[in-house]
Design an enzyme around this catalytic site. Structure first.
Site, PDB file in Angstrom:
ATOM      1  N   ASN A 235      -6.156  -2.766   1.927  1.00 50.27           N
ATOM      2  CA  ASN A 235      -6.102  -4.227   1.887  1.00 50.27           C
ATOM      3  C   ASN A 235      -7.591  -4.544   2.330  1.00 50.27           C
ATOM      4  O   ASN A 235      -8.263  -4.137   2.885  1.00 50.27           O
ATOM      5  CB  ASN A 235      -5.839  -4.725   3.254  1.00 50.27           C
ATOM      6  CG  ASN A 235      -3.902  -4.168   3.430  1.00 50.27           C
ATOM      7  OD1 ASN A 235      -3.386  -4.371   2.773  1.00 50.27           O
ATOM      8  ND2 ASN A 235      -3.642  -4.680   4.400  1.00 50.27           N
TER       9      ASN A 235
ATOM     10  N   ARG B 121       0.712  -1.117   0.044  1.00 54.01           N
ATOM     11  CA  ARG B 121      -0.141  -0.018  -0.356  1.00 54.01           C
ATOM     12  C   ARG B 121       0.997   1.289   0.573  1.00 54.01           C
ATOM     13  O   ARG B 121       0.594   2.218  -0.872  1.00 54.01           O
ATOM     14  CB  ARG B 121      -1.111   0.366   0.871  1.00 54.01           C
ATOM     15  CG  ARG B 121      -2.137  -1.064   1.491  1.00 54.01           C
ATOM     16  CD  ARG B 121      -2.790  -1.342   2.535  1.00 54.01           C
ATOM     17  NE  ARG B 121      -2.517  -1.602   3.488  1.00 54.01           N
ATOM     18  CZ  ARG B 121      -2.567  -0.817   4.680  1.00 54.01           C
ATOM     19  NH1 ARG B 121      -3.315  -0.311   5.723  1.00 54.01           N
ATOM     20  NH2 ARG B 121      -1.781  -1.456   5.449  1.00 54.01           N
TER      21      ARG B 121
END
Length: 94
Positions: free
Chosen positions: A36, A18
């Site tokens: 996520n 990320r």
């Protein structure tokens, strides 16, 4: 302006996917977000100029060096005019 939603599976959580995605998007001038998902995948939305968005989608097929990407699904969507790029909380968690 185009928008793509990608879901990346493999060893993609806990490997800075990320944060690397956010930094890569910001450096490319692409807006959107990444998060996520509870099933161990990573979901991201990229909006911007077609070539830059395509580069981010291509990047998602590899991810950061510590990731192992098994599959990437890509879906076209209508742009929403997003600005900036953010890491969102994990979906389904409060």
């Amino acid at each position: 302006m185009i928008r793509r939603r990608v879901v990346v599976s493999g060893e993609v959580q806990g490997v800075f996917f990320r944060d690397t995605c956010r930094r890569t998007a910001e450096a490319s001038g692409v807006a959107g977000w990444v998060r996520n998902l509870p099933d161990g995948t990573v979901e991201a939305v990229f909006e911007g100029e077609p070539e830059r968005v395509r580069q981010l989608v291509d990047w998602a097929h590899t991810g950061p060096p510590s990731a192992t990407v098994d599959a990437v699904s890509v879906r076209e969507e209508e742009p929403e005019g997003l600005t900036g790029f953010e890491i969102r909380p994990t979906a389904g968690r409060f």
